[in-house]
Scaffold this active site. Structure first.
Site, PDB file in Angstrom:
ATOM      1  N   THR A 143       1.774  -5.792   4.852  1.00 38.36           N
ATOM      2  CA  THR A 143       0.437  -5.586   4.291  1.00 38.36           C
ATOM      3  C   THR A 143       0.389  -6.029   2.832  1.00 38.36           C
ATOM      4  OG1 THR A 143       0.177  -3.663   5.744  1.00 38.36           O
ATOM      5  CG2 THR A 143      -1.309  -3.827   3.851  1.00 38.36           C
ATOM      6  N   GLU A 144      -0.547  -6.929   2.533  1.00 38.75           N
ATOM      7  CA  GLU A 144      -0.790  -7.391   1.165  1.00 38.75           C
ATOM      8  C   GLU A 144       0.476  -7.929   0.486  1.00 38.75           C
ATOM      9  OE1 GLU A 144      -3.959  -7.511   0.173  1.00 38.75           O
ATOM     10  OE2 GLU A 144      -4.548  -6.593   2.064  1.00 38.75           O
TER      11      GLU A 144
END
Length: 406
Positions: A143-144
Site C-alpha cells: 500500500t502506497e
C-alpha cells in the site's frame, strides 16, 4: 541503457456514509457516492487510458510493456459498477505485455499492526488476480509503496522475487534510484525503485503553468530518461492511474503526452526499452544493498508514514481498529470480518491528516469530509458499531470508560 518500468496503481476506497453515534445500521458505506465516483473515474480515466495503451502496445508490436496493481476493493467496485473496465483489462492481459502485481486486498496498513492479517490480505489478493487474469504474481508492492527492511524480509519468505519501493533520498543518500538493489538479510529479493522526480513530473507537475519545464512534451521527457544511460539500468515511473484524465484532466494534454511517450522513449536511444517488474528481476543483478530501517512511502514530501500516522487521532483509530482483530476472527462472522477489513483501508486514516503545509491541499482534495476531525469522529462511530456487533457492548464500555448514569 534505462529499462523503463511503467507501473500504475488503481485504487478506490469504500467511503463511509455519514454515521452518527446514534446510528445502529450496519450498512456503513456510501454506496451511491462510491458508485458515482467509480463510474466517473472509469469514464474519465480507466476506459480511455486502457484503450489508448492497448492501441500503443499493438502499435509498438509488444515493445511497450507495463504493470498494474489493482486493489481488491477497486476490483470489487469495478465488477459491480463498471464491469467494462475489467473486460478492458482482460484484453490488455491477453496482449502478453501487461503484468499484474500483488498487494494487500484492502489497500491496508496491516503490516505495521498484524503480520497475520497482512499475510491473509495478500493471499486474498493473490487469488483474486489469479482468478481474473491467470497470473501468479512474482513481484509485490505494498500500500502506497510503504516499505522497510522487515517488509522486504517478510515478502521474500512469502515467495516474492521482487518488491517496488520509493526511491527516497533519505535512504539512498547520494546513490541513484535507477538501479536494482537488495535488502539486508533477504538476498533473494530485488528492489525496484521509483524515480520520484521523473514520476512526479507527470503525476503532479504536468499541468502546472508555473513550473519552469511547462509545457512538458513527450520528446523532452524522453530526453531526460535517456540521460540515465551510463548512470543506471532502470527508470521506475510509478504513479496513480488516475493521473490520466482525473488528476490531470484531458484538456491539459495528458492523453496526447501519453500517446507519444513510448515512441519518443524508444526513438531517443536504441538502448531504451520497456520492461515489466518481473522482467527487470530476471535481467538485472543487484547494484548493492539498500538498508531501509524505517518505513518509507511515496506519500507527501516527507515520503514516510506521516500521511497516516502523523497525529494522535490517526494513531488512536488504528490502535482501536486492530485491537479487536483477535476477538473478531474468533467470532467467525464473515460479514463482520469483511466490514472490519474495509475499515483497514489506508484512505480512512489519510482523511484524518492535519497537515497544513505543502501537502495539506492534496489531503483536502481526496477527503470527502469537512475536516480531519469530522473524519475521525465518523470512523470511530462506525468502529463503535462494529464492536457492538462483535460483543454486544459499546466501545466506550469495552475500553473501560465510565458510562453515563441513567
Amino acid at each position: 541503457m534505462p529499462s523503463v518500468c511503467l507501473y500504475f496503481q488503481l485504487h478506490q476506497p469504500y467511503r463511509l456514509r455519514r454515521y452518527s453515534v446514534f446510528d445502529s445500521d450496519s450498512n456503513y458505506f456510501d454506496e451511491a457516492k462510491n458508485a458515482e465516483i467509480l463510474r466517473r473515474v472509469a469514464h474519465r480515466c480507466y476506459l480511455p487510458t486502457n484503450k489508448l495503451l492497448l492501441e500503443m502496445i499493438r502499435g509498438h508490436e509488444g515493445r511497450l510493456r507495463l504493470a498494474y496493481s489493482l486493489s481488491g476493493v477497486v476490483i470489487e467496485q469495478l465488477e459491480r459498477y463498471a464491469p467494462e473496465v475489467i473486460d478492458s483489462f482482460r484484453q490488455m492481459n491477453e496482449s502478453g505485455c501487461v503484468e499484474f502485481l500483488n498487494e494487500t486486498y484492502y489497500h491496508s496498513l496491516a503490516f505495521m499492526y498484524s503480520r497475520e492479517e497482512f499475510r491473509a490480505q495478500v493471499e486474498l489478493h493473490r487469488q483474486k488476480i489469479k482468478d481474473l487474469f491467470g497470473q501468479d504474481a512474482r513481484v509485490f508492492r505494498n500500500t502506497e509503496l510503504i516499505y522497510n527492511n522487515d517488509m522486504g524480509h517478510f515478502v521474500s519468505h512469502m515467495g516474492y522475487e521482487g518488491c517496488l519501493s520509493e526511491g527516497a533520498d533519505s535512504v539512498l543518500g547520494s546513490r541513484s534510484p535507477n538501479h536494482v538493489y537488495r535488502p539486508p538479510h533477504a538476498p533473494r529479493l530485488k528492489l525496484i525503485l521509483k524515480n520520484y522526480r521523473l514520476s512526479d513530473d507527470i503525476a503532479f507537475r504536468f499541468s502546472n503553468r508555473l513550473w519552469e519545464q511547462w509545457p512538458l512534451s513527450a520528446e523532452k521527457f524522453a530526453g531526460w530518461v535517456s540521460q540515465i544511460n551510463g548512470h543506471g539500468e532502470t527508470c521506475g515511473l510509478f504513479m496513480d492511474y488516475e493521473t490520466f484524465g482525473e488528476h490531470q484532466w484531458a484538456d491539459t494534454g495528458i492523453f496526447d503526452f501519453l500517446k507519444h511517450l513510448p515512441g519518443a522513449i524508444l526513438r531517443n536511444s536504441s538502448q531504451n526499452e520497456f520492461l515489466t517488474p518481473s522482467q527487470i528481476v530476471d535481467k538485472y543483478q543487484p547494484f548493492g544493498e539498500l538498508d531501509v530501517p524505517n518505513m518509507v512511502s511515496w506519500a507527501d514530501t516527507e515520503r514516510d508514514l506521516s500521511a497516516w500516522l502523523g497525529n494522535a487521532m490517526q494513531s488512536n483509530a488504528l490502535h482501536e481498529l486492530f485491537k479487536i482483530e483477535g476477538a473478531l476472527k474468533e467470532k467467525g462472522d464473515e460479514d463482520l470480518l469483511r466490514d472490519w477489513r474495509r475499515l483497514t483501508n489506508s484512505d480512512h486514516f489519510y482523511y484524518m491528516s492535519t497537515k497544513y503545509w505543502a501537502d495539506g491541499d492534496v489531503h483536502k482534495y481526496f477527503s470527502p469530509y469537512e475536516s480531519p476531525y469530522d473524519s475521525y469522529i465518523n470512523f470511530m462511530n462506525v468502529l463503535d458499531n462494529i464492536v457492538t456487533r462483535l460483543r454486544g457492548a459499546p466501545l466506550s464500555e469495552l475500553m473501560g470508560e465510565p458510562q453515563p448514569s441513567a
